[in-house]
Design an enzyme around this catalytic site. Structure first.
Site, PDB file in Angstrom:
ATOM      1  CB  SER A  95     -92.539  41.914-119.437  1.00  0.00           C
ATOM      2  OG  SER A  95     -92.569  42.460-120.735  1.00  0.00           O
ATOM      3  CG  HIS A 109     -89.649  45.658-124.437  1.00  0.00           C
ATOM      4  ND1 HIS A 109     -88.495  44.956-124.781  1.00  0.00           N
ATOM      5  CD2 HIS A 109     -90.481  44.747-123.875  1.00  0.00           C
ATOM      6  CE1 HIS A 109     -88.642  43.697-124.452  1.00  0.00           C
ATOM      7  NE2 HIS A 109     -89.820  43.521-123.896  1.00  0.00           N
ATOM      8  NE  ARG A 113     -87.145  35.791-122.293  1.00  0.00           N
ATOM      9  CZ  ARG A 113     -86.594  36.825-122.939  1.00  0.00           C
ATOM     10  NH1 ARG A 113     -86.755  38.047-122.474  1.00  0.00           N
ATOM     11  NH2 ARG A 113     -85.908  36.639-124.043  1.00  0.00           N
ATOM     12  CG  HIS A 176     -94.075  42.949-142.119  1.00  0.00           C
ATOM     13  ND1 HIS A 176     -93.656  42.580-140.860  1.00  0.00           N
ATOM     14  CD2 HIS A 176     -94.961  43.951-141.929  1.00  0.00           C
ATOM     15  CE1 HIS A 176     -94.264  43.310-139.950  1.00  0.00           C
ATOM     16  NE2 HIS A 176     -95.062  44.156-140.573  1.00  0.00           N
ATOM     17  N   GLY A 260    -101.593  32.421-120.100  1.00  0.00           N
ATOM     18  CA  GLY A 260    -101.444  33.565-119.213  1.00  0.00           C
ATOM     19  C   GLY A 260    -102.631  34.506-119.291  1.00  0.00           C
TER      20      GLY A 260
END
Length: 305
Positions: A95, A109, A113, A176, A260
């Site tokens: 990541s 980003h 995985r 939101h 983690g």
């Protein structure tokens, strides 16, 4: 799907991708170097976090590999697979999040995985996930078009691109706020409908496409002039990034729930950020253009071509 999965091959690919991306980013930055922190998890496994701070290009960037295992699936991993609750698991992934200094260079980003659940009374169940997305502050059509053309080229067919582009738009959405986090890209999870070899090939295509998608945008925008106004807007919009990662992001939730390394999990947060009460962009400004034209799902390849 319960079928043979080469876990060692996936791990080897992810660690090699970490090396390749860090080498390329150091060369592109020109000054910064990644600090490497190897870590171990008490419940099993560990990883290596690589973080670059205060470079010529990157204010902060992290490229993290993790490989963890445990005796019981975390709640975030069984949200869509309740039948696997209580199974032991193995998870590995790479990541990255990059926060550049210059507001004209987008934040980005990427994640790829692999997950395996090992039920006590059944065959192992595996799946892949991943994708990449782009979060510009001063968006340019040329950059968005290049980003999505590269994403499309990483997909095996048009249907996969359309589905995973839509999934990205829907996943990276701040409910939101009523806006997308950026201009999207690709996102997929729970992928095991194909053979292991085909799923793994797709994950590799996505991981390998990241630098091709991002670095040309960096080179076009890194020298663009900016002042206090642009910097303040960048810091304000970074607040949206924080909101998403702490409220919605499944990877953040999984990392925290699985025990983690907290420093590695929260490496995705920007080093500086600001919030301002009831702020609205000036009508007709470039800041307003971001809200009006980019923070919503669009068919970029058709509309901008």
């Amino acid at each position: 799907m319960s079928a043979s999965a080469d876990r060692t091959a996936v791990q080897r690919y992810l660690q090699g991708l970490q090396d390749r991306i860090c080498t390329a980013l150091e060369a592109t930055d020109g000054e910064g170097r990644f600090r490497r922190d190897a870590w171990e998890r008490a419940g099993g496994g560990g990883g290596e976090s690589r973080v670059l701070r205060g470079g010529a290009l990157l204010e902060q960037g992290g490229v993290n590999f993790s490989h963890v295992m445990g005796s019981r699936m975390p709640p975030s991993a069984t949200q869509h697979r309740p039948e696997l609750a209580g199974a032991s698991f193995e998870a590995m992934g790479l990541s990255l999040v990059l926060h550049p200094h210059n507001p004209h260079v987008p934040t980005t980003h990427m994640n790829v995985r692999f997950f395996v659940a090992d039920p006590a009374d059944g065959e192992p169940v595996w799946w892949f996930g991943g994708g990449f997305d782009l979060t510009p502050y001063y968006a340019e059509d040329e950059d968005v078009l290049h980003w999505h053309r590269t994403a499309r080229a990483a997909c095996p067919d048009e249907a996969t691109y359309a589905a995973h582009k839509k999934w990205c738009d829907e996943y990276f959405f701040l409910k939101h706020r009523g806006e997308t986090r950026g201009v999207g890209g690709l996102f997929f999870d729970d992928l095991n409908a194909w053979s292991f070899e085909r799923c793994f090939d797709y994950q590799q295509r996505v991981g390998d496409a990241f630098l091709e998608a991002y670095l040309p945008i960096v080179q076009r925008r890194r020298a663009a002039p900016y002042g206090e106004r642009e910097r303040n807007f960048q810091l304000y919009r970074r607040g949206r990034y924080v909101e998403f990662n702490l409220v919605y992001d499944r990877g953040t939730l999984f990392g925290l729930q699985s025990g983690g390394r907290t420093e590695s999990i929260l490496m995705s947060l920007p080093p500086l950020v600001r919030w301002e009460y009831d702020w609205h962009p000036e009508p007709g400004s470039r800041e307003e253009r971001l809200y009006r034209d980019y923070l919503r799902p669009r068919d970029w390849l058709t509309e901008l071509a």
